[in-house]
Design an enzyme around this catalytic site. Structure first.
Site, PDB file in Angstrom:
ATOM      1  CE  LYS A  12     -84.056 -53.515 103.319  1.00 35.67           C
ATOM      2  NZ  LYS A  12     -83.196 -53.169 104.420  1.00 35.67           N
ATOM      3  CE1 TYR A  13     -88.565 -53.304 104.212  1.00 35.96           C
ATOM      4  CE2 TYR A  13     -87.149 -51.904 102.862  1.00 35.96           C
ATOM      5  CZ  TYR A  13     -87.517 -52.400 104.104  1.00 35.96           C
ATOM      6  OH  TYR A  13     -86.870 -51.986 105.217  1.00 35.96           O
ATOM      7  CE  LYS A  63    -109.603 -30.312  87.370  1.00 34.40           C
ATOM      8  NZ  LYS A  63    -109.986 -30.141  88.762  1.00 34.40           N
ATOM      9  CB  THR A  64    -109.687 -34.416  86.227  1.00 32.91           C
ATOM     10  OG1 THR A  64    -109.380 -35.283  87.330  1.00 32.91           O
ATOM     11  CG2 THR A  64    -110.325 -35.258  85.137  1.00 32.91           C
ATOM     12  CB  ILE A  65    -104.388 -35.813  87.655  1.00 35.66           C
ATOM     13  CG1 ILE A  65    -105.108 -36.059  88.978  1.00 35.66           C
ATOM     14  CG2 ILE A  65    -103.578 -34.536  87.678  1.00 35.66           C
ATOM     15  CD1 ILE A  65    -104.194 -36.516  90.104  1.00 35.66           C
ATOM     16  CG  ASP A  66    -109.051 -38.070  89.135  1.00 38.10           C
ATOM     17  OD1 ASP A  66    -107.906 -37.985  89.607  1.00 38.10           O
ATOM     18  OD2 ASP A  66    -110.075 -37.741  89.765  1.00 38.10           O
ATOM     19  CD  GLU A  80    -107.625 -41.022  95.348  1.00 41.32           C
ATOM     20  OE1 GLU A  80    -106.887 -40.254  95.956  1.00 41.32           O
ATOM     21  OE2 GLU A  80    -108.333 -40.645  94.397  1.00 41.32           O
ATOM     22  CG  ASP A  85    -117.984 -33.632  90.871  1.00 38.86           C
ATOM     23  OD1 ASP A  85    -118.985 -34.223  90.426  1.00 38.86           O
ATOM     24  OD2 ASP A  85    -117.207 -34.140  91.692  1.00 38.86           O
ATOM     25  CD  GLU A  89     -96.757 -37.706  96.418  1.00 37.04           C
ATOM     26  OE1 GLU A  89     -97.918 -37.681  95.966  1.00 37.04           O
ATOM     27  OE2 GLU A  89     -96.456 -38.262  97.481  1.00 37.04           O
ATOM     28  NE  ARG A 107    -111.772 -31.230  95.673  1.00 41.62           N
ATOM     29  CZ  ARG A 107    -111.448 -31.784  94.503  1.00 41.62           C
ATOM     30  NH1 ARG A 107    -112.299 -31.740  93.505  1.00 41.62           N
ATOM     31  NH2 ARG A 107    -110.287 -32.382  94.338  1.00 41.62           N
ATOM     32  N   GLY A 111    -109.504 -30.183  91.882  1.00 47.22           N
ATOM     33  CA  GLY A 111    -108.112 -30.548  92.192  1.00 47.22           C
ATOM     34  C   GLY A 111    -107.149 -29.984  91.154  1.00 47.22           C
ATOM     35  NE  ARG A 161    -112.898 -37.040  92.328  1.00 41.59           N
ATOM     36  CZ  ARG A 161    -112.883 -36.259  93.385  1.00 41.59           C
ATOM     37  NH1 ARG A 161    -113.336 -36.698  94.534  1.00 41.59           N
ATOM     38  NH2 ARG A 161    -112.447 -35.035  93.343  1.00 41.59           N
TER      39      ARG A 161
HETATM   40  P1  FBP Z   1    -110.606 -33.412  90.369  1.00 45.93           P
HETATM   41  O1  FBP Z   1    -111.595 -34.491  90.087  1.00 45.93           O
HETATM   42  O2  FBP Z   1    -111.207 -32.171  90.888  1.00 45.93           O
HETATM   43  O3  FBP Z   1    -109.720 -33.147  89.186  1.00 45.93           O
HETATM   44  O4  FBP Z   1    -109.645 -33.912  91.517  1.00 45.93           O
HETATM   45  C1  FBP Z   1    -108.753 -34.948  91.358  1.00 45.93           C
HETATM   46  C2  FBP Z   1    -108.175 -35.458  92.649  1.00 45.93           C
HETATM   47  O5  FBP Z   1    -106.780 -35.247  92.637  1.00 45.93           O
HETATM   48  C3  FBP Z   1    -108.521 -36.932  92.877  1.00 45.93           C
HETATM   49  O6  FBP Z   1    -107.604 -37.777  92.217  1.00 45.93           O
HETATM   50  C4  FBP Z   1    -108.469 -37.033  94.380  1.00 45.93           C
HETATM   51  O7  FBP Z   1    -109.278 -38.077  94.869  1.00 45.93           O
HETATM   52  C5  FBP Z   1    -109.007 -35.699  94.833  1.00 45.93           C
HETATM   53  O8  FBP Z   1    -108.706 -34.791  93.801  1.00 45.93           O
HETATM   54  C6  FBP Z   1    -108.393 -35.227  96.123  1.00 45.93           C
HETATM   55  O9  FBP Z   1    -109.057 -34.080  96.515  1.00 45.93           O
HETATM   56  P2  FBP Z   1    -108.454 -32.965  97.470  1.00 45.93           P
HETATM   57  O10 FBP Z   1    -107.519 -32.144  96.647  1.00 45.93           O
HETATM   58  O11 FBP Z   1    -109.662 -32.179  97.850  1.00 45.93           O
HETATM   59  O12 FBP Z   1    -107.749 -33.645  98.582  1.00 45.93           O
END
Ligand code: FBP
Length: 550
Positions: free
Chosen positions: A243-244, A203-206, A312, A177, A423, A146, A82, A253
C-alpha cells in the site's frame, strides 16, 4: 566500561584485524618511491599554492629485510568531520603501529576534531583506553568536529601545542575537507621548517574520497550495508502490505555513491543518481515525471507500492537548482549576517527574493516554503550547503502527487518518507572496515617512520584477501583542485562523483527498467561478523564492479 558492553562488543574486542603482508612484521618497512605526482587538476595553481609539497612521489611499502626497531615517536591523532564506522580501528592501527616501531612511542588524541589541536584539548592514549574501543563503531573515543584549519594563527597554535607535548607527527582522519586541512597544515609546517609531519587517512561514509590510490574511503562499506539492510526491510514491508511508496533519502552529501551501492544491493524500483541528472540536464519536472510514469506502470499491474532511493545531494545537481544554490552561496557569503538577523520566515524569503535575478527568483518562488528556508540555512564551516537538512524526499512526494492528479488517471498513491544517514555512521564496523581501518592506521605509522609528510595513507588491491593488500602512500597535493567556497576560489581535495561510464552505474542502467516495473527486491539482511567468509568479508558491489571493470 565492561559492565555496560553488549555481548557482540565483548566478542569484537578480541577480533584481530587483518593486515597487508608488508605490515605484518611491524611498521618498519622497505619504502620504494614511484612516479612523481602533480595535481590531477588545476596543476599550476596548486603548485603555486603548495611549493613545498607538490610533485612528490607515490610510495609503496614492502616487508623490511630484517625486523629492525625504529625510533620512538610521539604522534597526535585527530578525528575530523562526520562519523564513519571504523574510526577507532584507525587509531588502534596507529597505536599498535607506533608501538611496533618502539614500545616507548606515545599517541595523543586531540579531542573534538581539529579544534582540539588549536585549543590544546588532548588525552594520552594508553593500552587500557585503547583496548576499550577496538573494533567498535563511533568516534566517541576522542570525539570529532568540523573546525576548518586555514589560518596561520591556528597552524602556529597547533605547532606550539605539539612542541609542548614533543609531538613529531600529526595524523588527520577525515574526508575531503579534513584532508584539505591536512594538506594546508603540511605545506605550512614544511615551508616554515616546523618539524611536524602531517599524514591524512581517508574517511567518509560518502565514498567520494577516492582515486587510483585510494580505492574507497573507510566507513562506506559498513554504512551502505546498514542502509541496505534497512531498505531491504522496507522493501519486504512494502511487498507485504502493498500500500505504500517509500521515498528514501540516503546520505552521501553531493555524491550518489551510497544511493548507487544500495540500489545495486537491494534492487529498489528507482535509484536516482544525481550525476546523471546533471549530465542529462534533467529538470525537477523531468525527475517527477519519470517517477510518476513508474508509479502508473506499476499501478496497471496492481502493484501500488514501491521503493525509491534519493541521493542526499540531488537538489544541487538539478540544473536550475544548482544555479540557484550557487547564487544563494554567494549571496549568503556576502549578506549572511543581515539574513540571519531576520526572524520572520516570510521576511527571510522576501530578503532572498529581492536579491535574486529574475530567472532564479521564479525558481525560488516555485518551491514550498520549507524547502526555501532549508536552502537558505547556514553553510557548514567548509562552505557546503547542508544537504542533510533539505527534505528532498518530501518535496518529491508532493510533486509526484500533483503529477498523478494532473494525469487524470485514478491512481492509488500512498507515500512514506525516510532519511537514512545518522543510522549508519556509528555502526560496529564490518570485518572489511575493521581490517581496512586498522591497516590504514598501521600504515600511517610506517609513513611516519619513513620521515614523510603531506601524504595520505593508501591501501589498495582491496578486493583480494587482506594479506595481498598493497600498502603505500599518495601525496595529498595530487588530489587537490580549485573550487568555489564561501564565495571565493579555494584549494580543496577533489570530490570523486559517480562516473557515468563506470561499471557500477552501467550495471544499474542495464537493470533499472526491469527493477522499476517488476518487483525484484533483494533483502540483504544485517551485517554478519562471524560465519562463512562469503557472507562476512564481502566487499561492496561498487568496489567489486570497479575492479572487474579495470
Ligand atoms: P564527512 O564528509 O565529514 O565524512 O561527512 C559525511 C556526512 O555524513 C554527509 O553524508 C552528510 O551530508 C554530513 O556528513 C552531515 O553532517 P553533520 O554530521 O554535520 O550533520
Amino acid at each position: 566500561m565492561s559492565c555496560c558492553v553488549s555481548a557482540l562488543q565483548k566478542a569484537r574486542y578480541s577480533y584481530q584485524p587483518k593486515l597487508p603482508a608488508a605490515l605484518k612484521a611491524g611498521a618498519v618497512v622497505k619504502c620504494t618511491e614511484g612516479e612523481k605526482l602533480a595535481a590531477f587538476a588545476d596543476k599550476e595553481k596548486i603548485e603555486a599554492l603548495f611549493p613545498s609539497t607538490s610533485n612528490m612521489p607515490v610510495l609503496t611499502f614492502a616487508k623490511a629485510d630484517s625486523a629492525a626497531q625504529g625510533k620512538a615517536v610521539k604522534v597526535g591523532v585527530i578525528l575530523s568531520g562526520g562519523q564513519a564506522p571504523g574510526g577507532h580501528n584507525v587509531i588502534a592501527g596507529i597505536y599498535d603501529g607506533i608501538k611496533s616501531l618502539n614500545k616507548d612511542s606515545k599517541l595523543f588524541g586531540f579531542k573534538g576534531g581539529p579544534g582540539g589541536l588549536v585549543d590544546n584539548n588532548y588525552v594520552e592514549i594508553t593500552d587500557e583506553f585503547m583496548d576499550a574501543y577496538r573494533n567498535t563503531g563511533g568516534f566517541d573515543m576522542i570525539g570529532s568536529g568540523r573546525t576548518k584549519l586555514e589560518l596561520v594563527e591556528q597552524f602556529d597554535k597547533g605547532a606550539e601545542n605539539c612542541k609542548a607535548l614533543g609531538i613529531d607527527a600529526l595524523i588527520i582522519i577525515g574526508g575531503d575537507d579534513s584532508n584539505t586541512n591536512a594538506c594546508l597544515l603540511a605545506e605550512y609546517y614544511k615551508k616554515n621548517n616546523v618539524p611536524i609531519q602531517v599524514v591524512g587517512c581517508p574517511k567518509t561514509i560518502d565514498g567520494d574520497l577516492k582515486n587510483k590510490y585510494i580505492e574507497t574511503s573507510f566507513g562506506f562499506d559498513t554504512a551502505t550495508k546498514v542502509y541496505s539492510e534497512l531498505i531491504g526491510n522496507i522493501e519486504r514491508d512494502a511487498n507485504s502490505a502493498k500500500k505504500y511508496w517509500h521515498f528514501i533519502k540516503l546520505m552521501g552529501r553531493s555524491a550518489s555513491h551510497i544511493a548507487l551501492e544500495c540500489g545495486l544491493k537491494t534492487q529498489a524500483n528507482i535509484t536516482i543518481i544525481s550525476e546523471e541528472v546533471a549530465a542529462k540536464q534533467q529538470t525537477l519536472d523531468d525527475i517527477v515525471s519519470n517517477i510518476a510514469d513508474v508509479v502508473i506502470k506499476r499501478a496497471e499491474n496492481k502493484e501500488n507500492f514501491g521503493v525509491i532511493l534519493i541521493p542526499e545531494g540531488l537538489i544541487e545537481f538539478i540544473p536550475e537548482m544548482k544555479k540557484l544554490i550557487s547564487e544563494l552561496n554567494d549571496l549568503l557569503a556576502k549578506e549572511g549576517e543581515n539574513f540571519t538577523s531576520i526572524e520572520a520566515k516570510d521576511e527571510k524569503i522576501k530578503f532572498i527574493l529581492d536579491r535574486l535575478p529574475a530567472d532564479l527568483k521564479a525558481v525560488f518562488a516555485s518551491l514550498p516554503e520549507a524547502i526555501q528556508l532549508q536552502l537558505s540555512n547556514d553553510r557548514d564551516p567548509h562552505g557546503n550547503v547542508q544537504v542533510s537538512l533539505i527534505e528532498t524526499e518530501k518535496l518529491l512526494v508532493e510533486l509526484v502527487k500533483g503529477k498523478l492528479k494532473a494525469s487524470g488517471k485514478k491512481i492509488k498513491f500512498g507515500a512514506q518518507t525516510h532519511f537514512f544517514g545518522y543510522e549508519g555512521r556509528c555502526s560496529v564496523p564490518s570485518n572489511f572496515d575493521a581490517d581496512y581501518c586498522y591497516s590504514i592506521g598501521y600504515n600511517a605509522a610506517a609513513i611516519i617512520a619513513n620521515g614523510k609528510t603531506a601524504y595520505m595513507s593508501s591501501i589498495t588491491n582491496l578486493v583480494a584477501p587482506a594479506d595481498q593488500w598493497v600498502a603505500g602512500a599518495v601525496p595529498l597535493t595530487a588530489m587537490m583542485n580549485i573550487e568555489r567556497r564561501h564565495g571565493e576560489d579555494k584549494p580543496v581535495i577533489k570530490k570523486a562523483l559517480v562516473e557515468l561510464d563506470g561499471a557500477p552505474f552501467k550495471k544499474l542502467v542495464e537493470n533499472r527498467d526491469k527493477w522499476a516495473v517488476e518487483t525484484s527486491f533483494v533483502f540483504p539482511g544485517p551485517i554478519q561478523y562471524y560465519g562463512p567468509s562469503e557472507v562476512c568479508d564481502a566487499t561492496t558491489e561498487t568496489l567489486k564492479l570497479e575492479h572487474e571493470g579495470k
